[in-house]
Every structure is written in structure tokens, then in C-alpha cells.
Enzyme design. Structure first.
Site, PDB file in Angstrom:
ATOM      1  N   GLU A 121      -1.312  -1.910  -1.085  1.00  0.00           N
ATOM      2  CA  GLU A 121      -2.506  -1.474  -1.813  1.00  0.00           C
ATOM      3  C   GLU A 121      -2.050  -0.513  -2.923  1.00  0.00           C
ATOM      4  O   GLU A 121      -1.246   0.391  -2.665  1.00  0.00           O
ATOM      5  CB  GLU A 121      -3.489  -0.760  -0.883  1.00  0.00           C
ATOM      6  CG  GLU A 121      -4.812  -0.480  -1.583  1.00  0.00           C
ATOM      7  CD  GLU A 121      -5.818   0.230  -0.666  1.00  0.00           C
ATOM      8  OE1 GLU A 121      -7.018  -0.006  -0.811  1.00  0.00           O
ATOM      9  OE2 GLU A 121      -5.391   1.023   0.190  1.00  0.00           O
ATOM     10  N   GLY A 253      -1.684   8.947   2.621  1.00  0.00           N
ATOM     11  CA  GLY A 253      -1.789   9.536   3.951  1.00  0.00           C
ATOM     12  C   GLY A 253      -1.618   8.482   5.026  1.00  0.00           C
ATOM     13  O   GLY A 253      -0.911   8.668   6.010  1.00  0.00           O
ATOM     14  N   GLU A 256      -4.582   0.979   5.873  1.00  0.00           N
ATOM     15  CA  GLU A 256      -5.296   0.210   6.883  1.00  0.00           C
ATOM     16  C   GLU A 256      -4.858  -1.236   7.031  1.00  0.00           C
ATOM     17  O   GLU A 256      -5.658  -2.095   7.403  1.00  0.00           O
ATOM     18  CB  GLU A 256      -6.801   0.248   6.587  1.00  0.00           C
ATOM     19  CG  GLU A 256      -7.250  -0.489   5.320  1.00  0.00           C
ATOM     20  CD  GLU A 256      -7.318   0.357   4.066  1.00  0.00           C
ATOM     21  OE1 GLU A 256      -8.014  -0.028   3.120  1.00  0.00           O
ATOM     22  OE2 GLU A 256      -6.666   1.423   4.034  1.00  0.00           O
ATOM     23  N   ASN A 257      -3.596  -1.558   6.767  1.00  0.00           N
ATOM     24  CA  ASN A 257      -3.132  -2.938   6.932  1.00  0.00           C
ATOM     25  C   ASN A 257      -3.665  -3.500   8.249  1.00  0.00           C
ATOM     26  O   ASN A 257      -3.563  -2.870   9.293  1.00  0.00           O
ATOM     27  CB  ASN A 257      -1.601  -2.984   6.950  1.00  0.00           C
ATOM     28  CG  ASN A 257      -0.976  -2.162   5.856  1.00  0.00           C
ATOM     29  OD1 ASN A 257      -1.217  -2.365   4.684  1.00  0.00           O
ATOM     30  ND2 ASN A 257      -0.166  -1.175   6.259  1.00  0.00           N
ATOM     31  N   GLU A 290      -8.589   4.954   9.494  1.00  0.00           N
ATOM     32  CA  GLU A 290      -7.894   3.681   9.271  1.00  0.00           C
ATOM     33  C   GLU A 290      -8.429   2.593  10.200  1.00  0.00           C
ATOM     34  O   GLU A 290      -8.524   1.425   9.809  1.00  0.00           O
ATOM     35  CB  GLU A 290      -6.385   3.858   9.466  1.00  0.00           C
ATOM     36  CG  GLU A 290      -5.748   4.891   8.554  1.00  0.00           C
ATOM     37  CD  GLU A 290      -6.095   4.711   7.081  1.00  0.00           C
ATOM     38  OE1 GLU A 290      -6.236   3.565   6.629  1.00  0.00           O
ATOM     39  OE2 GLU A 290      -6.240   5.732   6.380  1.00  0.00           O
TER      40      GLU A 290
END
Length: 844
Positions: A121, A253, A256-257, A290
Site C-alpha cells: 500500500e 505503524g 492490514e494485508n 488492522e
């Protein structure tokens, strides 16, 4: 840089077969990206960045292609439209940029080691494999991964591994998903695993530089978060596992894969026996954030980056909803009030700020969308308003319908408002679009005008701002029953004030609960009535009162001189959030003084007066069974007494240091930064500096690292400042991901500010080359603007950054931060004398 054209309009992938070969020794990746999809035209484009393309085949036949590095694409000519399988053979460098596929470095038993991870991302998947690298271009993926494997290494990906053949690891076919959510990693890892009630495997992975028990906290939070979300969303977690991986080098930080969430080590692994409650809360909310994305962002994804807020704002709210359910004794919504809310209010009050929903095309602009105070904090506050209006039952019903309608697909903000509107019977879109599409927020003036209680709204600015006549649909949350739920008009009259006051039996207040995104300006009649009944206010009410007064003072609608006499009324509160708000106001008074002046001495005396009783009550040692509030208030008031140069506090901190000099890592993590700062500042030496720096290099405890960083950068010695700066570009000591924290802390130090400012100006090209593609790069500018307050620094800031105004991704930040410093300088010039006079009077 070229503007983006939407490649998905011409070529719509349905499935990828990916073979990726990573050579760590030669820092090279190579592979084949085989994409099956629907070609709408014969001239299609596929994204790539920094790649060498060896061949392109369509349905097994070579086809013409040309690489356009500026546009980050491969132009491909197909023989026909319709269903086609395009196979692209490529190679690319393995970089140290923390983007794409990259190595993370760490040390174990004195040996330098690395693990490989990914960060795709926003638009970095194209550095790993040719693809239509757009959120809407969802497809299924088969990943085959080869690397220079060593015995005992762990291999992770979005989906479980199904087999290994000839050194190639094959992973199960993914669900339909966006390219930016693909992830894999490998290296010498340890893990702890468990299973949720519904059968989802949950694991936490980290390097072996960490103690095994440092994985326990994250594993517990992750497992319970998934169980909570499955119930709250009424939608099952859609993958067989959820791995949480700590990467030693990580620019953001966390990320969220889908099925393989990656984190900075500081936000996943922690010492369960010596970590502050505040840090535990932070780690828990990051994990919950996440995992909220696994549904909101991964299962249903924004159609284009302009709706990034759909992902981030929602996850930002849900992290608090989840952790509040998991750990109700933490009162974690108070952290939202002290972190997210003031951040949103401060940022959103500067003219020129981006709205939550903002159009974007240029890749660098996409990265600049990740403004934490707007897309995360303000957006979350908008959704908190929605939740308060709808209630959880209707919110959950709307979300269930939203997921059902758009699962494995994409959505826009309008789709969310539609689902919530149908579930609630309320025109949610009409209310929320005024907050989503417009920058800024209102100040609501509450006044008794000719005996009538009158409310009016206008846009609130800190600094100069052009009034564009904006209006908002404001959830007022008033405590008089005559207050409407939503204020739609510029002005409303509620009725005769005396009659309303008598019938309601309490002072009039707005935004009760502090959930709506506006500030309130009460006239003197209403404010004096509130202060006369201050003992009836709860902690959130007191925080809000201080917070709104601080914002109004920054916006020149109230003088800080008028707030100063009120501070002692809040000084003995046992609430962490009230003390946080109190010392935020007190901290803002520092900008009206210069170092080593009589005015600063008077301010130190005021700090001593405000903190004295609390320091006596709480002391330097934690007490068995004490409240969470006491644990979290102690560092606030001790920090205040250190600023006050309280001799007893300085001596107590020194005694604690000396008693633990050979085991600093065991010092109470909550107080350790203050002890190390005090030691360096009051008793510093080159020997102490070297001791701290060596400990910083050796420890894998992120909390301890931060304490040491704060201690080192507190030095008063010009030679030690110079030695600190000398490490800024040494990645073996200071990782690029941590450099901003070092720079900022040294900038805050009056004895280090000039050196830090000189460094960033002298080394800007190096900094840009090293972390320039990072979505947080622009915050180096923000951090600088947070500190500067003099006309001289303003002139220097403008001289350096204005020539960079046309740099993609930096334009808005430079414009905004220039205004921030300008407004601060103007405020100080206008109010310095009367504020310092008020401080002198209050300090007596």
C-alpha cells in the site's frame, strides 16, 4: 510525474499466477506474473515500477510491449479483445526503501540478520510483480515463492502453504482481493499460535531477538478481536488464518494485508511485565485497527483512493469499539478523547486543510492522503457521530447489509451511507456529506441575546482563514430538552433563557460527551454558570471545557490570559484525561516564553504550583492496587514537576537512576523516560551518552529504545548534540523508520534545535532519497512546524520549504505548516505580554 489513468477500464484481471524468486545475496527479484483477464481494448497497460521486462506473451504468443517508467506502466498490444492470459517475465532490484519487497535488518547475539517482508500500500505492488495495481482491480491470486532458503526458516503469506516442490513454496488460491493487500515474508522467525471459537488460526510472528513471552499480549488481543468482530459485524472472518508479523524495518505503524498483517515491532511485541498501561492500550488499538480492516477495507474495499477514509476512518473508530469491549476497565474511549480528538481539531482548523473525501490521481498525492489527523482522526469522529445518532443495533444491521452487498468487491462512501440509512430510516448521507466533503468544522456560539438562548454556527479557524460561508448539519448533543438533535441552520433561537434554565435545572451545555466535531463558545453568562457548577461535571465534560477554551484561544476568540486563572481549579483531578487536557493548555503557555528568561521562570513556578499536591499524592513509586488513572496521571504530573525544576523530583529521579544504573531496562517503563531525561540533562557526561547509545543499539525492546532516545536527545552539551546528529544517517544505529522521532526530540531541545534544523536543511536530499517515498515523509515538515514559534524561524522555514512547493505530495503540507507557524507567531506577538502577566499572577 505523470497523472494516473485507470488501467482497469481497459483490462480487468480475474486471476494471477505469480512466481517470484528472491535472491537476498544479490538483492534481486525475478519472476513471472501471469494475468488472466478481460481486455476491453487491444491496447492495454499493466503497472510496473523499476522493473526490467524480459518478455510479454498473450495466450502463449509474444506480443509487442514498451515500458513507460514515468507512467509506471507497460504498454501492451494484444491481437484481440476479450478473455486473455498475459504472461510477463521480469526482474527488479530488492531495495532498502521499506516499499515493495524489502529486507528488514536486526541483530541476534551480535550477528546481523535479515528477514524479507512486503509493503504494497498504496502503489508498491507494482515494484514486486506486474499488475493492474488499483483497488478496484480485484482478482484471485496463486503465489509461488522461491528464495535462497536456509534451514529452519519460516515462510508466510496471505493464505496457507499447500506444498513445496524443488524449493518453491506454493500457497493456496486467495479470495478475490486488491493487489495492495498481497503479502508474504520469510526468515528465521518464532511464533505463538491459537485458534478462535470459529476455527480461525491466529498467530503472532517475530524475530528471535525477542523473548517468547513478548508475543503473548498480541496473540490474546488478536484472537479476541477477531471473535469480537465476527459477532459485531455478524459476518464470518473469510480466511483460514490471521497472522500478525512484526517487521524490524517498517515505514508505517501497521498494514492490514489480508491474512498476514504486518507491524512495526513497537506496535506488536511487548514485555508483559514492564510496559506502561498507555503502551499496552496503544498496541491493543493498533492490532484491533488492522483486524477491523479485514472486513472494512479488505472484504469490502474502497473503489478508488479518494475514498481511503472508508477504510481508515472506520477502522479508527472500530479499534476503540473493539478494545472497549475486550478491556472495559481501560476506558479506552478516553484515549480517543486525548489523542484523536485534539489532533483532528488542531489540524482541521487551518485554512487549506484537505477534506476527508478528496480527489486524487498522482501517485505521490495518493500517499499524501494518509493525513492521520483528517482521514483517521476526523473521519473516526464523523463515524462516532453516526454511531451516536444511530445506536449500535442499527449500525450493526447497516454494516451487515453493506458487507453482504459488496463483499469481495468495492464500494464508495455513498454505498455506506445508503446501507446505514436503510437500516436506521435516517438520511445519513445528507447529514454526513457536510462533514465529508467540506474541510474544517464549525464553532457554535451559545449566547443569551435579548434574554433568548441563541445558537449560531460559523467556520472555526486558527490563523487567517477565508470564510466561504460553509454550514454543517451539527449533532448538537445538548443537555436542554429543547435543543434540536441536528442544527441545520446558521442560527437558531431555543427560547427564553431564564425559563429554560429553570425548567431544565442545570447549566446549558452543548456537545455533551464530546462526540461531535465542533467547538463551543459560551458567552460569559453561560460560562460563569457552568463554572459555578463545576463539581457537577464529569471527566469528559472537564476535558471538553479545557479543550474548547484552548482551541478558542489558539483561534484568537478567547485569550490564554483568561484561561490561566482557571487552571488551578482542575489541578487536583484524579482523572488522567483532565490532567492531560490541563497540561496541554499549560504546555501551550510555553510558546509565550523564551528559554532562560524571567517569564520562563514564572511559568516553571506555575507548573510547580499546579503539580505539587499530585506529586505528593502519587510519588515516584507505583502502588499495589492503584487505579489506572493514577498509573497514567503519575508521569504527567512528574513531568510537570521536572519542568518546574522541583529539587525533590530531580533528586528522586537521580536516586532511582543510581539504584538501577546497571539494569535500566527494569526501571518502571512508565517513569523510565523521565528518569533518563533527568539524568542526561542534570548529570550528563560523554560516558553517560555512550552508555545510553550502546544500550539503544543492543536492546530489542521498543519501549526501552524510546526511553533511551528521549534521554540521549535531552543533552545540553553541544559536543554530544553533534555526536547525536552524526548517528542520524547511520542505519546500523538509527533505523530510517525511527529517524523522525530522533529529529523531533532534538528539535524540541533548546540546546539541540539549531543543530537539528541545520541537519535537515543540509541533508534534505539524503533524507528524500532514503525515506522520500514513505507515506509519512511529509511529517518531517509537520514536526518542524510543531516546534517553530519565532519570526526568525518562520522566515527560515519559508526560505527552505517554499522552493519545494511543487514537489508532489509535499505541496499541501508546506502550505499548511507555513500557516501554522504564521498563526503561532501572530498569536505570540499579540498576547505575549498579557499572558505572561497572567502567569506571573497565577504563580504567586
Amino acid at each position: 510525474m505523470a497523472e494516473i489513468t485507470r488501467l482497469y477500464q481497459k483490462f480487468q484481471p480475474s486471476h494471477y499466477n505469480l512466481f517470484i524468486d528472491v535472491e537476498r545475496d544479490t538483492k534481486k527479484i525475478s519472476g513471472t506474473s501471469t494475468i488472466t483477464g478481460d481486455a476491453k481494448t487491444t491496447d492495454i497497460q499493466v503497472n510496473q515500477k523499476g522493473m526490467t521486462i524480459a518478455s510479454v506473451k498473450a495466450d502463449g504468443q509474444d506480443v509487442p510491449f514498451a515500458t513507460d517508467d514515468d507512467a509506471e506502466v507497460i504498454n501492451i498490444t494484444l491481437p484481440k479483445t476479450g478473455e486473455v492470459t498475459v504472461a510477463i517475465e521480469y526482474s527488479a532490484p530488492l531495495t532498502d526503501s521499506m516499499m515493495g519487497i524489502y529486507p528488514s535488518y536486526y541483530e541476534l547475539n551480535g550477528e546481523k540478520k535479515q528477514i524479507i517482508g512486503t509493503q504494497f500500500e498504496t502503489t508498491f505492488a507494482r515494484q514486486a510483480f506486474p499488475s493492474v495495481d488499483e483497488p478496484e482491480a480485484k482478482a484471485t491470486f496463486d503465489l509461488a515463492l522461491k528464495f535462497d532458503e536456509q534451514p529452519g526458516e519460516t515462510v508466510l503469506a496471505n493464505m496457507p502453504e499447500v506444498r513445496t516442490e524443488n524449493g518453491v513454496h506454493y500457497f493456496d488460491t486467495t479470495v478475490r482481493m486488491s493487489t495492495y493487500l498481497i503479502a508474504f515474508a520469510f526468515g528465521d522467525l518464532q511464533s505463538k499460535q491459537t485458534t478462535t471459537k470459529s476455527g480461525v488460526k491466529v498467530g503472532v510472528f517475530a524475530t528471535k531477538a525477542h523473548k517468547a513471552n513478548e508475543l503473548d499480549f498480541a496473540l490474546d488481543i488478536a484472537k479476541r478481536s477477531i471473535e469480537f468482530y465476527e459477532d459485531f459485524y455478524q459476518t464470518p472472518y473469510p480466511l483460514p488464518h490471521s497472522w500478525q508479523l512484526a517487521l524490524p524495518d517498517f515505514s508505517a505503524g501497521a498494514m492490514e494485508n489480508w491474512g498476514l498483517v504486518t507491524y512495526r515491532e513497537a506496535y506488536l511485541v511487548l514485555d508483559p511485565d514492564n510496559t506502561s498501561l498507555r503502551m499496552k492500550q496503544l498496541v491493543a488499538t493498533v492490532i484491533a485497527h488492522e483486524l477491523a480492516h479485514q472486513w472494512f477495507g479488505d472484504l469490502v474495499t474502497m473503489k478508488w483512493w479518494d475514498d481511503l477514509w472508508l477504510n481508515e476512518s472506520f477502522a479508527n473508530m472500530m479499534e476503540y469499539v473493539a478494545v472497549d469491549a475486550l478491556e472495559p476497565d481501560w476506558h479506552v474511549w478516553e484515549m480517543f478523547q486525548t489523542d484523536d480528538v485534539p489532533g483532528a481539531l488542531n489540524r482541521d482548523a487551518t485554512d487549506g486543510v484537505q477534506p476527508v473525501h478528496v480527489q486524487v490521481n498522482n501517485p505521490a498525492e495518493i500517499d499524501s492522503l494518509f493525513d492521520p489527523d483528517i482521514v483517521y482522526a476526523k473521519g473516526a469522529r464523523m463515524l462516532v457521530m453516526v454511531r451516536a445518532l444511530l445506536g449500535d443495533d442499527k449500525l450493526r444491521a447497516g454494516l451487515k447489509a453493506y458487507f453482504a452487498a459488496h463483499h469481495y468487491s468495492n464500494a464508495t462512501g455513498a454505498d455506506l451511507w445508503s446501507a446505514l440509512g436503510e437500516a436506521s430510516g435516517m438520511d445519513v448521507g445528507a447529514i454526513m456529506n457536510s462533514w465529508l466533503e467540506q474541510p474544517g468544522y464549525p464553532v457554535v456560539n451559545a449566547a443569551v441575546v435579548d434574554g433568548k438562548l441563541t445558537l449560531s454556527q460559523k467556520q472555526f479557524f486558527v490563523g487567517d482563514g477565508k470564510d466561504a460561508g460553509r454550514e454543517w448539519q451539527i449533532p448538537l448533543n445538548g443537555n436542554f430538552k429543547e435543543t434540536p438533535t441536528i442544527m441545520k441552520d446558521k442560527q437558531i433561537v431555543l427560547g427564553d433563557y431564564d425559563a429554560l434554565r429553570q425548567s431544565n435545572g442545570k447549566p446549558f451545555r452543548l456537545n455533551v460527551g464530546n462526540n461531535s466535531h465542533f467547538v463551543v463558545e459560551y458567552d460569559d453568562t453561560l460560562m460563569q454558570n457552568i463554572l459555578a457548577h463545576k463539581d457537577e461535571l464529569d471527566s469528559i465534560d472537564e476535558l471538553q471545557l479545557l479543550q474548547d477554551m484552548r482551541m478558542l484561544a489558539d483561534g484568537r476568540q478567547l485569550s490564554y490570559a483568561a484561561i490561566v486563572p482557571l487552571l488551578t481549579q482542575f489541578a487536583d483531578s484524579k482523572s488522567t484525561i483532565v490532567n492531560t487536557a490541563l497540561y496541554t493548555v499549560a504546555g501551550n503557555l510555553r510558546k509565550f516564553t523564551l528559554p532562560d528568561t524571567p517569564e520562563e521562570t514564572q511559568l516553571r513556578q506555575l507548573y510547580g504550583k499546579l503539580s505539587a499536591k499530585q506529586v505528593a499524592r502519587l510519588g515516584w513509586e507505583a502502588k499495589d492496587g492503584e487505579s489506572n488513572d493514577d498509573q497514567m496521571t503519575r508521569p504527567i504530573v512528574l513531568g510537570a514537576s521536572m519542568f518546574a525544576k522541583n529539587a525533590d523530583s530531580i533528586a528522586a529521579a537521580h536516586d532511582l537512576y543510581q539504584a538501577n544504573a546497571d539494569k535500566l531496562e527494569t526501571l518502571n517503563a512508565t517513569l523510565r523516560p523521565y528518569i533518563l531525561i533527568n539524568e542526561m540533562r542534570e548529570f550528563g557526561s560523554e560516558e553517560l551518552f555512550n552508555k545510553f547509545l550502546t544500550a539503544y543499539q543492543k536492546t530489542s525492546d521498543a519501549s526501552y529504545k524510546t526511553s533511551l532516545l528521549e534521554g540521549i536527545t535531552a543533552t545540553k552539551d553541544a559536543a554530544l548534540v553533534k555526536k547525536t546528529i552524526a548517528q542520524f544517517e547511520n542505519a546500523d544505529v538509527i533505523k530510517p523508520q525511527d529517524l523522525r522521532g530522533w529529529y523531533y526530540e532534538l528539535l524540541l531541545n533548546k540546546d539541540g534545535q539549531q543543530a537539528a534544523w541545520d541537519w535537515i536543511r543540509d541533508e534534505w536530499s539524503w533524507l528524500e532519497k532514503t525515506v522520500g517515498g514513505d507515506m509519512e515523509f511529509a511529517t518531517f515538515i509537520t514536526r518542524t512546524a510543531d516546534v517553530f514559534k519565532t519570526p526568525e524561524r518562520l522566515a527560515e522555514f519559508k526560505a527552505f520549504f517554499e522552493p519545494k512547493l511543487n514537489t508532489p505530495g509535499l505541496t499541501r503540507e508546506i502550505q499548511m505548516d507555513t500557516k501554522v507557524i504564521e498563526s503561532r507567531v501572530a498569536l505570540i506577538e499579540a498576547e505575549q505580554a498579557k499572558v505572561n502577566a497572567a502567569v506571573a499572577e497565577a504563580a504567586k
